[in-house]
Enzyme design. Structure first.
Site, PDB file in Angstrom:
ATOM      1  N   GLU A  99       7.861  -4.554  11.430  1.00  0.00           N
ATOM      2  CA  GLU A  99       8.326  -3.250  10.951  1.00  0.00           C
ATOM      3  C   GLU A  99       8.703  -2.333  12.098  1.00  0.00           C
ATOM      4  O   GLU A  99       7.907  -2.095  13.011  1.00  0.00           O
ATOM      5  CB  GLU A  99       7.247  -2.571  10.093  1.00  0.00           C
ATOM      6  CG  GLU A  99       7.703  -1.223   9.548  1.00  0.00           C
ATOM      7  CD  GLU A  99       6.772  -0.628   8.506  1.00  0.00           C
ATOM      8  OE1 GLU A  99       7.064   0.493   8.039  1.00  0.00           O
ATOM      9  OE2 GLU A  99       5.773  -1.279   8.159  1.00  0.00           O
TER      10      GLU A  99
ATOM     11  N   LYS B  90      -1.483  -9.685   2.464  1.00  0.00           N
ATOM     12  CA  LYS B  90      -0.880  -9.240   3.720  1.00  0.00           C
ATOM     13  C   LYS B  90      -1.851  -8.325   4.437  1.00  0.00           C
ATOM     14  O   LYS B  90      -2.476  -7.465   3.809  1.00  0.00           O
ATOM     15  CB  LYS B  90       0.444  -8.500   3.481  1.00  0.00           C
ATOM     16  CG  LYS B  90       1.114  -8.039   4.779  1.00  0.00           C
ATOM     17  CD  LYS B  90       2.475  -7.416   4.535  1.00  0.00           C
ATOM     18  CE  LYS B  90       2.388  -5.985   4.048  1.00  0.00           C
ATOM     19  NZ  LYS B  90       1.865  -5.067   5.105  1.00  0.00           N
TER      20      LYS B  90
ATOM     21  N   ASP C 210       0.836  -1.209   0.000  1.00  0.00           N
ATOM     22  CA  ASP C 210       0.000   0.000   0.000  1.00  0.00           C
ATOM     23  C   ASP C 210       0.864   1.251   0.000  1.00  0.00           C
ATOM     24  O   ASP C 210       0.364   2.361  -0.179  1.00  0.00           O
ATOM     25  CB  ASP C 210      -0.994  -0.001   1.165  1.00  0.00           C
ATOM     26  CG  ASP C 210      -0.345   0.002   2.535  1.00  0.00           C
ATOM     27  OD1 ASP C 210       0.906  -0.041   2.622  1.00  0.00           O
ATOM     28  OD2 ASP C 210      -1.088   0.022   3.539  1.00  0.00           O
ATOM     29  N   SER C 211       2.175   1.078   0.115  1.00  0.00           N
ATOM     30  CA  SER C 211       3.114   2.187  -0.082  1.00  0.00           C
ATOM     31  C   SER C 211       3.047   2.742  -1.494  1.00  0.00           C
ATOM     32  O   SER C 211       3.630   3.799  -1.775  1.00  0.00           O
ATOM     33  CB  SER C 211       4.545   1.731   0.237  1.00  0.00           C
ATOM     34  OG  SER C 211       4.853   0.502  -0.409  1.00  0.00           O
TER      35      SER C 211
ATOM     36  N   GLU D 118      -2.199  -5.640   7.740  1.00  0.00           N
ATOM     37  CA  GLU D 118      -1.645  -4.927   8.890  1.00  0.00           C
ATOM     38  C   GLU D 118      -2.435  -5.394  10.106  1.00  0.00           C
ATOM     39  O   GLU D 118      -3.638  -5.148  10.216  1.00  0.00           O
ATOM     40  CB  GLU D 118      -1.740  -3.421   8.689  1.00  0.00           C
ATOM     41  CG  GLU D 118      -0.756  -2.914   7.664  1.00  0.00           C
ATOM     42  CD  GLU D 118      -0.463  -1.433   7.802  1.00  0.00           C
ATOM     43  OE1 GLU D 118      -0.948  -0.804   8.759  1.00  0.00           O
ATOM     44  OE2 GLU D 118       0.268  -0.897   6.954  1.00  0.00           O
TER      45      GLU D 118
END
Length: 268
Positions: free
Chosen positions: A178, A110, A41-42, A112
């Protein structure tokens, strides 16, 4: 590469993971032998001009994931589920995640993660949707937690360990950590049977992931835990400046760049 192949690398072989958001970049990453290509999503910050990851939509993620999947032969393609594509209801989360495999040809998704994603992870894996968990700094929660190092005190460190174990039990095939202290990442790596993949989490994880723009030197800034191996931005600047100069001076296009057809000199 399948999720089970990534799981089998835990403690055996370092895992390499990079983001990619388009077919040409994905092709280079795949041909280099990278294990996992993450359609992060970056993309919101790096490609779409957003100030954060929060505006990224399911449609944008699906489109970018499909482009990456079309250019990838060997690496595991993971779709990073955007803000509010899960968590509102179990049904919506399953539908959006399933779409990434059915329509965009991702190999896995993925999430979060937090307490709210344990049940979803369990449901997704039951349905055959390989799921990668993500703990520590979670940018989708930046309005709540800020973009700061996570797990820096005993209470939050223990919570992170417990959540990591809960997601492993729920069926996650790997865990991204992270921006957590390296010694916390080492503890989690030791306690889990699934592999950990670090970003700003020290050298003792089972693998590493970075944003490809920083690796290539395409972004203006590099995170303190990252590294630049190329200077793509510098090459782009030089190429664009050279193009502008040659057009303005008349050096481009030259005879070698032009085609002339006989008999057209006196059309009028």
């Amino acid at each position: 590469m399948r999720a089970k192949d990534i799981r089998a690398k835990a403690g055996e072989e370092p895992i390499t993971m990079l983001t990619a958001y388009d077919a040409p970049t994905a092709s280079v990453v795949d041909e280099a032998g990278i294990d996992i290509v993450l359609v992060g999503d970056s993309v919101g910050n790096t490609q779409l001009g957003y100030d954060s990851t929060l505006p990224v939509t399911v449609d944008e993620t699906a489109s970018r994931t499909a482009a990456v999947a079309r250019a990838t032969d060997d690496a595991l393609v993971v779709a990073d589920m955007p803000f509010l594509s899960f968590g509102t209801s179990l049904e919506a989360g399953v539908e959006n995640c399933g779409r990434m495999l059915k329509e965009a040809r991702a190999d896995a998704v993925k999430l979060e993660s937090g307490p709210h994603t344990v049940e979803l992870t369990d449901r997704l894996t039951d349905l055959g949707i390989p799921t990668q968990a993500h703990l520590g700094l979670t940018p989708q929660h930046e309005n709540e937690t800020g973009l700061f190092r996570q797990g820096t005190d005993v209470e939050s460190a223990r919570e992170t360990v417990e959540l990591a174990e809960a997601h492993e039990d729920a069926g996650a095939f790997s865990l991204v950590l992270e921006h957590v202290p390296a010694n916390l990442a080492a503890t989690i790596t030791e306690r889990l049977d699934i592999p950990t993949i670090g970003i700003g989490a020290g050298p003792e994880c089972d693998g590493q992931v970075l944003v490809v723009d920083e690796v290539l030197g395409r972004s203006e800034r590099t995170a303190p835990f990252s590294k630049q191996w190329g200077d793509v931005r510098g090459e782009m600047e030089r190429a664009v400046a050279g193009y502008k100069e040659d057009v303005q001076s008349g050096a481009f296009p030259g005879e070698e760049h032009s085609h002339y057809e006989d008999g057209l000199d006196n059309v009028y």
